[in-house]
Design a protein around this motif. Sequence first.
Motif, PDB file in Angstrom:
ATOM      1  N   VAL A 124     -21.515   5.913  -6.220  1.00 18.26           N
ATOM      2  CA  VAL A 124     -20.443   5.423  -6.530  1.00 18.26           C
ATOM      3  C   VAL A 124     -20.032   4.049  -7.709  1.00 18.26           C
ATOM      4  O   VAL A 124     -20.607   3.287  -7.366  1.00 18.26           O
ATOM      5  N   VAL A 173     -10.763   6.762  -5.280  1.00 17.73           N
ATOM      6  CA  VAL A 173     -12.072   7.061  -4.667  1.00 17.73           C
ATOM      7  C   VAL A 173     -13.027   7.043  -3.881  1.00 17.73           C
ATOM      8  O   VAL A 173     -14.326   7.629  -3.113  1.00 17.73           O
ATOM      9  N   GLU A 174     -13.145   6.211  -2.842  1.00 20.36           N
ATOM     10  CA  GLU A 174     -13.484   6.084  -1.706  1.00 20.36           C
ATOM     11  C   GLU A 174     -13.272   6.941  -0.685  1.00 20.36           C
ATOM     12  O   GLU A 174     -14.406   7.658  -0.166  1.00 20.36           O
ATOM     13  N   GLN A 175     -11.888   7.754  -0.312  1.00 17.46           N
ATOM     14  CA  GLN A 175     -11.882   9.072   0.248  1.00 17.46           C
ATOM     15  C   GLN A 175     -12.256  10.235  -0.681  1.00 17.46           C
ATOM     16  O   GLN A 175     -13.102  11.435   0.241  1.00 17.46           O
ATOM     17  N   ARG A 217      -6.617   4.603  -8.281  1.00 17.70           N
ATOM     18  CA  ARG A 217      -6.513   3.547  -7.084  1.00 17.70           C
ATOM     19  C   ARG A 217      -7.568   3.710  -5.921  1.00 17.70           C
ATOM     20  O   ARG A 217      -8.473   4.845  -6.208  1.00 17.70           O
ATOM     21  N   ARG A 218      -8.348   2.505  -5.186  1.00 25.83           N
ATOM     22  CA  ARG A 218      -9.656   2.348  -5.044  1.00 25.83           C
ATOM     23  C   ARG A 218     -10.181   3.443  -4.050  1.00 25.83           C
ATOM     24  O   ARG A 218     -11.104   3.711  -3.904  1.00 25.83           O
ATOM     25  N   SER A 219      -8.247   3.536  -2.943  1.00 26.82           N
ATOM     26  CA  SER A 219      -8.419   4.122  -2.203  1.00 26.82           C
ATOM     27  C   SER A 219      -9.044   5.780  -2.146  1.00 26.82           C
ATOM     28  O   SER A 219     -10.082   6.633  -1.495  1.00 26.82           O
ATOM     29  N   GLU A 265     -18.689   1.748 -10.405  1.00 29.23           N
ATOM     30  CA  GLU A 265     -17.837   1.014 -10.316  1.00 29.23           C
ATOM     31  C   GLU A 265     -17.366   0.210 -11.479  1.00 29.23           C
ATOM     32  O   GLU A 265     -15.972   0.030 -11.954  1.00 29.23           O
ATOM     33  N   ARG A 323     -19.688  13.084   0.732  1.00 33.58           N
ATOM     34  CA  ARG A 323     -20.530  12.718   1.404  1.00 33.58           C
ATOM     35  C   ARG A 323     -21.063  13.305   3.301  1.00 33.58           C
ATOM     36  O   ARG A 323     -21.595  13.659   3.925  1.00 33.58           O
ATOM     37  N   ALA A 357     -15.546   9.620  -2.301  1.00 31.58           N
ATOM     38  CA  ALA A 357     -17.068   9.474  -1.628  1.00 31.58           C
ATOM     39  C   ALA A 357     -17.199  10.137   0.149  1.00 31.58           C
ATOM     40  O   ALA A 357     -18.339  10.730   0.134  1.00 31.58           O
ATOM     41  N   ASP A 358     -16.298   9.554   0.565  1.00 31.51           N
ATOM     42  CA  ASP A 358     -16.544   9.734   2.432  1.00 31.51           C
ATOM     43  C   ASP A 358     -16.968  11.391   2.203  1.00 31.51           C
ATOM     44  O   ASP A 358     -16.873  12.378   2.838  1.00 31.51           O
ATOM     45  N   ARG A 401      -4.380   8.860  -8.171  1.00 35.31           N
ATOM     46  CA  ARG A 401      -5.210   9.519  -7.040  1.00 35.31           C
ATOM     47  C   ARG A 401      -5.912  11.252  -7.744  1.00 35.31           C
ATOM     48  O   ARG A 401      -6.834  11.240  -6.831  1.00 35.31           O
TER      49      ARG A 401
END
Length: 307
Positions: free
Chosen positions: A175, A159-161, A155-157, A177, A167, A163-164, A130
């Motif tokens: 983001v 990173v996405e959390q 975990r990828r989620s 890669e 934003r 970023a969201d 995390r």
Amino acid sequence: MKTVACVGAGVIGGGWVAHFLARGMRVVAWDPAPDAEEKLRRLVDAAWPALTELGLADHASKDNLSIAKTLAEATADAEFVQESAPEKLELKQKLLADIDDVTPPHVVIASSTSGYGMTEMQVAAKNPDRLVVGHPFNPPYLIPLVEVVGGKLTRRSAVEQAADFYRGTGKTVIVMEREVPGFIANRLQEAMWREALHMVANGEATVEQIDLSITDGPGLRWPVHGPLLTFHLAGGEGGMAHMLDHFGPSLKSPWTRLDAPELTKHLRDSVVQGCLAEADGRSIEDLVEQRDRAIIAIQRAVRDNHA
């Protein structure tokens, strides 16, 4: 998210605190320095007029800031954690592990590191999946960019959390890669910084000349299109394809102390297609018109600010 924990309340951490407060959030800050609270509240007070001019979110208030006595207290109710400790690898490793130990398990923990990769920072944490990098630019309450990237164990989620979340607070998010030392913007800044030092050291240019060459030169175009789309326009109607085909040989010219990559067909095509994708259907004429309007506005704003 309504509650953010900010661990570390120096220049960067304090800037994050001001940003989150301006977005209407509750912020719990923790910093072990004995004078941290006094300095933090002074920083927030100094930032507040600029944030007010930009526009505060509903319920935004400096009163939403509280100072925790312990790290565990700071993260107890956190829905997101932003770590902004000094750039010392061992310190980061231990602190992130400590934050991980006392933070609710579903909460993403982000580091403001300006150079370390998360892979090397997450080694001591029990839940490294995390931990992410959320690299801001100073001051975080004014500069919108945040570079987000995970480590090998992230975990990828997560990173996405992250970023969201950023934003949602009004940030511009890149983001990444893959991990690259220094990330993207710092590497570009560093290349210019090192070349500037070479020119000063060799008596090729003064500090004032170097700064003026950017503020009254390409720096005026970069807020509009950035360096690559700027070169896309330098190719005229042929765009980046013409630019690379015509000026590609100059990569071998001694215009910088950096070694240039080989201009392979793959690299050429990648840059050309990237510019076309960024242009998103806008013609060269459209981009030129947008650039010119923006540069005029920027020049007027700078002139008015100096008046």
